[in-house]
Design a protein around this motif. Structure first.
Motif, PDB file in Angstrom:
ATOM      1  N   ILE A  97      30.305   0.164  73.848  1.00 10.87           N
ATOM      2  CA  ILE A  97      30.687   1.374  73.108  1.00 10.87           C
ATOM      3  C   ILE A  97      31.048   2.478  74.093  1.00 10.87           C
ATOM      4  O   ILE A  97      30.321   2.725  75.059  1.00 10.87           O
ATOM      5  CB  ILE A  97      29.539   1.857  72.195  1.00 10.87           C
ATOM      6  CG1 ILE A  97      29.100   0.727  71.256  1.00 10.87           C
ATOM      7  CG2 ILE A  97      29.956   3.095  71.410  1.00 10.87           C
ATOM      8  CD1 ILE A  97      30.179   0.240  70.329  1.00 10.87           C
ATOM      9  N   GLY A  98      32.162   3.174  73.819  1.00 12.77           N
ATOM     10  CA  GLY A  98      32.572   4.271  74.680  1.00 12.77           C
ATOM     11  C   GLY A  98      32.401   5.631  74.034  1.00 12.77           C
ATOM     12  O   GLY A  98      31.956   6.589  74.663  1.00 12.77           O
ATOM     13  N   ILE A  99      32.741   5.738  72.748  1.00 15.18           N
ATOM     14  CA  ILE A  99      32.595   6.996  71.996  1.00 15.18           C
ATOM     15  C   ILE A  99      31.704   6.707  70.792  1.00 15.18           C
ATOM     16  O   ILE A  99      32.033   5.877  69.944  1.00 15.18           O
ATOM     17  CB  ILE A  99      33.973   7.530  71.519  1.00 15.18           C
ATOM     18  CG1 ILE A  99      34.933   7.689  72.704  1.00 15.18           C
ATOM     19  CG2 ILE A  99      33.815   8.859  70.786  1.00 15.18           C
ATOM     20  CD1 ILE A  99      36.341   8.115  72.300  1.00 15.18           C
ATOM     21  N   GLU A 100      30.582   7.379  70.714  1.00 17.39           N
ATOM     22  CA  GLU A 100      29.580   7.067  69.691  1.00 17.39           C
ATOM     23  C   GLU A 100      29.982   7.519  68.284  1.00 17.39           C
ATOM     24  O   GLU A 100      29.787   6.791  67.315  1.00 17.39           O
ATOM     25  CB  GLU A 100      28.234   7.717  70.064  1.00 17.39           C
ATOM     26  CG  GLU A 100      27.563   7.098  71.272  1.00 17.39           C
ATOM     27  CD  GLU A 100      26.958   5.723  70.980  1.00 17.39           C
ATOM     28  OE1 GLU A 100      26.873   5.359  69.793  1.00 17.39           O
ATOM     29  OE2 GLU A 100      26.590   5.031  71.939  1.00 17.39           O
ATOM     30  N   ASN A 101      30.535   8.714  68.178  1.00 15.43           N
ATOM     31  CA  ASN A 101      30.676   9.325  66.854  1.00 15.43           C
ATOM     32  C   ASN A 101      32.071   9.250  66.252  1.00 15.43           C
ATOM     33  O   ASN A 101      32.354   9.923  65.265  1.00 15.43           O
ATOM     34  CB  ASN A 101      30.238  10.799  66.926  1.00 15.43           C
ATOM     35  CG  ASN A 101      28.791  10.946  67.363  1.00 15.43           C
ATOM     36  OD1 ASN A 101      27.935  10.177  66.943  1.00 15.43           O
ATOM     37  ND2 ASN A 101      28.521  11.911  68.224  1.00 15.43           N
ATOM     38  N   ILE A 102      32.952   8.467  66.819  1.00 19.02           N
ATOM     39  CA  ILE A 102      34.312   8.384  66.278  1.00 19.02           C
ATOM     40  C   ILE A 102      34.301   7.626  64.951  1.00 19.02           C
ATOM     41  O   ILE A 102      33.524   6.686  64.760  1.00 19.02           O
ATOM     42  CB  ILE A 102      35.263   7.713  67.290  1.00 19.02           C
ATOM     43  CG1 ILE A 102      36.710   8.003  66.930  1.00 19.02           C
ATOM     44  CG2 ILE A 102      35.015   6.205  67.374  1.00 19.02           C
ATOM     45  CD1 ILE A 102      37.692   7.703  68.048  1.00 19.02           C
ATOM     46  N   LEU A 103      35.117   8.094  64.021  1.00 19.45           N
ATOM     47  CA  LEU A 103      35.171   7.486  62.689  1.00 19.45           C
ATOM     48  C   LEU A 103      36.315   6.497  62.589  1.00 19.45           C
ATOM     49  O   LEU A 103      37.348   6.641  63.240  1.00 19.45           O
ATOM     50  CB  LEU A 103      35.335   8.568  61.628  1.00 19.45           C
ATOM     51  CG  LEU A 103      34.201   9.580  61.498  1.00 19.45           C
ATOM     52  CD1 LEU A 103      34.564  10.656  60.473  1.00 19.45           C
ATOM     53  CD2 LEU A 103      32.888   8.896  61.106  1.00 19.45           C
ATOM     54  N   GLY A 104      36.155   5.522  61.747  1.00 17.72           N
ATOM     55  CA  GLY A 104      37.217   4.579  61.436  1.00 17.72           C
ATOM     56  C   GLY A 104      37.062   4.122  60.005  1.00 17.72           C
ATOM     57  O   GLY A 104      35.973   4.198  59.438  1.00 17.72           O
ATOM     58  N   GLY A 105      38.149   3.660  59.401  1.00 16.50           N
ATOM     59  CA  GLY A 105      38.056   3.217  58.014  1.00 16.50           C
ATOM     60  C   GLY A 105      38.878   4.072  57.089  1.00 16.50           C
ATOM     61  O   GLY A 105      40.089   4.184  57.239  1.00 16.50           O
ATOM     62  N   TYR A 106      38.208   4.707  56.136  1.00 12.70           N
ATOM     63  CA  TYR A 106      38.943   5.526  55.171  1.00 12.70           C
ATOM     64  C   TYR A 106      38.171   6.790  54.816  1.00 12.70           C
ATOM     65  O   TYR A 106      36.967   6.900  55.050  1.00 12.70           O
ATOM     66  CB  TYR A 106      39.231   4.718  53.893  1.00 12.70           C
ATOM     67  CG  TYR A 106      37.991   4.432  53.053  1.00 12.70           C
ATOM     68  CD1 TYR A 106      37.598   5.320  52.042  1.00 12.70           C
ATOM     69  CD2 TYR A 106      37.215   3.300  53.261  1.00 12.70           C
ATOM     70  CE1 TYR A 106      36.461   5.065  51.284  1.00 12.70           C
ATOM     71  CE2 TYR A 106      36.090   3.035  52.517  1.00 12.70           C
ATOM     72  CZ  TYR A 106      35.715   3.921  51.519  1.00 12.70           C
ATOM     73  OH  TYR A 106      34.588   3.678  50.771  1.00 12.70           O
ATOM     74  N   GLU A 107      38.894   7.739  54.273  1.00  8.88           N
ATOM     75  CA  GLU A 107      38.301   8.947  53.708  1.00  8.88           C
ATOM     76  C   GLU A 107      38.661   9.014  52.235  1.00  8.88           C
ATOM     77  O   GLU A 107      39.620   8.379  51.786  1.00  8.88           O
ATOM     78  CB  GLU A 107      38.827  10.196  54.417  1.00  8.88           C
ATOM     79  CG  GLU A 107      38.325  10.351  55.837  1.00  8.88           C
ATOM     80  CD  GLU A 107      38.802  11.647  56.485  1.00  8.88           C
ATOM     81  OE1 GLU A 107      37.942  12.389  56.988  1.00  8.88           O
ATOM     82  OE2 GLU A 107      40.014  11.888  56.488  1.00  8.88           O
TER      83      GLU A 107
END
Length: 327
Positions: free
Chosen positions: A130-140
């Protein structure tokens, strides 16, 4: 040399020069695209295909009726690409890599919420660094009012509110409303003001379905589409060989203007690619009645906003990532 002779020679040589220019284009694409270099992917090839694969999974999460377990081959390919990135010791804080991992984690969460077994995938994803812990992916997911109210905000807020909407509400969208958006788009920058762009607004449900079948890009998300706009640009408006790709530049600028205009007019829209083989391009032109001189730039599906809207997060590079300062 006599002027007339010079012009004749120029006309004779022009097709040869044009062929040479297209050969240059061919070599450039062949040498650098990730499709032609799948066995020797560069760092940028990896970034591009990681994005290509994770975004397809993101789009699948936006279906109102999700087919659990979807995208098996894309998941496998994405895992392979992420491992390759890590094995090459590329930066783990790269946003494309981090988003790829985040999308797979969201995919796992969504399936676990629906009691669908993804334990083997979870084990494989758990091995990825893991490089960036809080990045989001998926949908809103947002309420309809978020998009409706955006037209009254400043351009920065309005621009950031525009999203590709793939599922639509039950309200109609009229030809007049679409025409107003097209009219608003006509001040797009056009080379030498030649204005080669044309639009074909399909309102027939039967023609829309035939069109989308040939386009083959919105797969399973065509519910409640009220119109498909086909954007083209006419080669008849261009001159020397150095303008051979100008159709796509002018057409792309117009299309972006149109997407903003549709959003401003409260019409939900999604830009759809025109990446078809020559056989399907000919079929599409025959289906819609597009002139042979025109290139198809893109398709835009249109509809009304539903009460609640799911859309891919679609993380973007920052200005720092894409800007080079030449002093």
């Amino acid at each position: 040399m006599d002027k007339n002779i010079k012009q004749k020679v120029k006309k004779i040589v022009a097709p040869v020069r044009l062929l040479g220019s297209y050969l240059y284009d061919l070599k450039n694409f062949r040498d650098y695209s990730f499709e032609f270099n799948s066995n020797n992917l560069s760092k940028d090839n990896l970034r591009a295909e990681i994005t290509f694969q994770y975004h397809a999974l993101e789009k699948g999460m936006c279906h109102n009726r999700i087919r659990l377990g979807y995208g098996l081959e894309r998941r496998k390919r994405l895992l392979y690409l992420l491992r390759k990135w890590s094995d090459n010791n590329y930066q783990l804080d790269d946003k494309r890599y981090a988003t790829g991992v985040a999308v797979l984690k969201r995919y796992i969460e969504m399936h676990e919420e629906n009691n669908f077994d993804v334990s083997s995938l979870k084990e494989e994803v758990g091995k990825l660094p893991i490089g960036i812990e809080n990045i989001l992916g998926g949908y809103e997911e947002k309420e309809k009012e978020y998009f409706i109210n955006a037209r009254n905000k400043n351009f920065e807020q309005f621009s950031k509110s525009r999203r590709s909407i793939r599922d639509y509400g039950e309200d109609d969208v009229t030809v007049n409303e679409i025409e107003e958006a097209i009219e608003l788009s006509t001040l797009y920058p056009s080379v030498c003001n030649r204005q080669a762009v044309r639009t074909y607004v399909i309102m027939s449900k039967e023609k829309m379905m035939e069109c989308l079948k040939l386009q083959n890009g919105i797969q399973g998300m065509a519910q409640n589409i009220r119109s498909v706009i086909v954007v083209t640009s006419d080669n008849s408006y261009f001159g020397n060989l150095n303008e051979r790709n100008q159709n796509f530049i002018d057409g792309g600028i117009f299309s972006m203007n149109l997407l903003y205009s549709l959003t401003y007019k409260n019409i939900a829209a999604c830009a759809l690619n025109a990446n078809m083989n020559t056989k399907n391009i000919k079929k599409m032109k025959d289906l819609i009645g597009i002139n042979k001189s025109e290139d198809i730039i893109m398709f835009i599906s249109c509809g009304s906003y539903p009460e609640k809207i799911k859309y891919p997060i679609s993380n973007r590079d920052s200005s720092h990532d894409i800007m080079s300062i030449i002093r």
